[in-house]
Motif scaffolding. Structure first.
Motif: not given
Lengths: 250, 250
Positions: B232, B141, B134, B234, B238, B227, B130, B136-139
């Motif tokens: 992301y 962006v 995450s 993780h 947690e 920025l 997971l 991958q999603r940030e990339w």
DNA sequence: CGAGCGCTTGAGTTCCCTCAATGGTAGTGG
DNA sequence: CCACTACCATTGAGGGAACTCAAGCGCTCG
């Protein structure tokens, strides 16, 4: 109402009648409506329920501190928002409704029981999660390598094919309830340039778009023009090996 | 040799001695070496073994028909190539070695047994998957929203932080065995522009880069400038709730 | 020592962006 | 029913970011 989820999962593996019924029941127990533009889940939340889109469009997005926004995925009917909730505690991105959205809210425990009762269903949902990850990778390719024309065409192809899969297309026509600003935030272009690129696609005779409706005139040609290859959607019923046994009656 | 995998998983949840030993054994049974630039897995393959990087750098990538290439992920020591192999049959992208790479090859059955014996280990590996999603999603962006300067700085931040996590940094210094062409294919820029943007980062006093070594002079400042927000990844431990019980001796 | 590869630099061009203004349409309220 | 507003799509003009092409330099390696 969970017909779309079932329909999608059946592209991966054949489900038994009992499995379909379980899904049906589970998604009817508790539902929620969200208005257009409202957040479904916000970054930083620790969701306790698993949300499934029953109706409408939503999107995942991330915002930078200075306000720039990137849409990182679209959620169509049948899509699961956050199957990972029980494992990853905090959301690292937000999910917002685009149209009016109806959600099924399912408890983590209920999903646990479902998976225990039907390993095949768990695998089908894992498959779905993996296909989602594959889409995310393709999006990275899309914004990283393709031209504006290709990017936009590729996005439209994907949204059309995904809807066709759900039986939501009418010939070459499908819904497209996105503003040009949302499209811009999806493919990393400015609104102005999205507008001009749309005109290029139109004048190439490939699409018509207006009134929240997209028409693709020549899907094959569009796919070739924008280097769209549907493999990444993993729809080839590759999951045959997971099929439920066919009832004797058929 | 699987110290890196263990080290990484321990950022999610504390493992028991037995669990660590199982991982250790499993990754030693069978290994394979791959030379720089050689493919580890090729698009279209249906891998029968699960590969774990023990040593060296690799990357996931996709190529378009006309040769354009996008690197969609970097695999560092401890990273799993294809945990999804048993579910998704066909690879929708390729994985190539960047440096010399040593891989552990693990059978699907062995992983099945491991998970059955230790649900916590399964959860830790799911967590890892997971976190990968995450990233991958940030990339997405990154290439979609950030400027060239930010994109490049963000990538360097990520690679530095991920290596620090593995204990692979020396002060503000870490390996960076990438050519500028590879960086270009990662962040969707031309080689020439990567070169010039690197110079901008250098003359801003933020980094030094050369001889396959990256020095980050002021990590805080660099993170602010581009920025970068490490959420992301993780890594905040947690996953406490998954911890193995602490042995009485400690 | 030549060949190949990677890094660097310059010059010119193209793609895409920003700013700004306009028109259409749907919703709101007097 | 019509002003008024808000939002969205569209267009023009000008500028800037990033690209391509081309050449040169410094390694390393056979």
């Amino acid at each position: 109402m969970s017909q779309f989820l079932i329909r999608k999962l059946e592209h991966y593996a054949r489900l038994s009648a009992g499995e379909k019924e379980s899904l049906e029941t589970l998604t009817q127990l508790r539902t929620r409506r969200v208005r257009p533009r409202d957040d479904i889940i916000h970054e930083g939340d620790a969701p306790t329920l698993i949300n499934v889109v029953l109706e409408g469009w939503a999107c995942r997005y991330k915002t930078l501190e200075d306000g720039r926004r990137q849409i990182i995925a679209y959620l169509l009917p049948g899509d699961v928002c956050d199957l990972s909730a029980p494992i990853l505690r905090e959301m690292d991105h937000s999910i917002a409704a685009i149209t009016s959205v109806t959600l099924a809210e399912i408890t983590v425990e209920a999903v646990g029981h479902l998976f225990a009762a039907s390993p095949r269903l768990m695998q089908a949902l894992c498959w779905d999660a993996l296909a989602t990850a594959s889409i995310q990778r393709e999006w990275t390719v899309n914004v990283g390598q393709r031209t504006a024309f290709e990017r936009l065409g590729h996005l439209l192809c994907e949204l059309f094919v995904r809807q066709r899969l759900l039986g939501l297309t009418r010939g070459g026509v499908c819904d497209l309830p996105l503003t040009q600003a949302e499209i811009a935030d999806t493919i990393g272009l400015s609104v102005v340039h999205v507008n001009r690129t749309l005109q290029d696609l139109r004048s190439a005779g490939l699409i018509s778009l207006g009134g929240r409706e997209l028409t693709i005139h020549r899907l094959e040609a569009l796919q070739r023009a924008v280097l769209f290859n549907a493999n990444y959607l993993h729809l080839g019923h590759e999951g045959r090996h997971l099929d439920a046994p066919v009832p004797a009656s058929s």
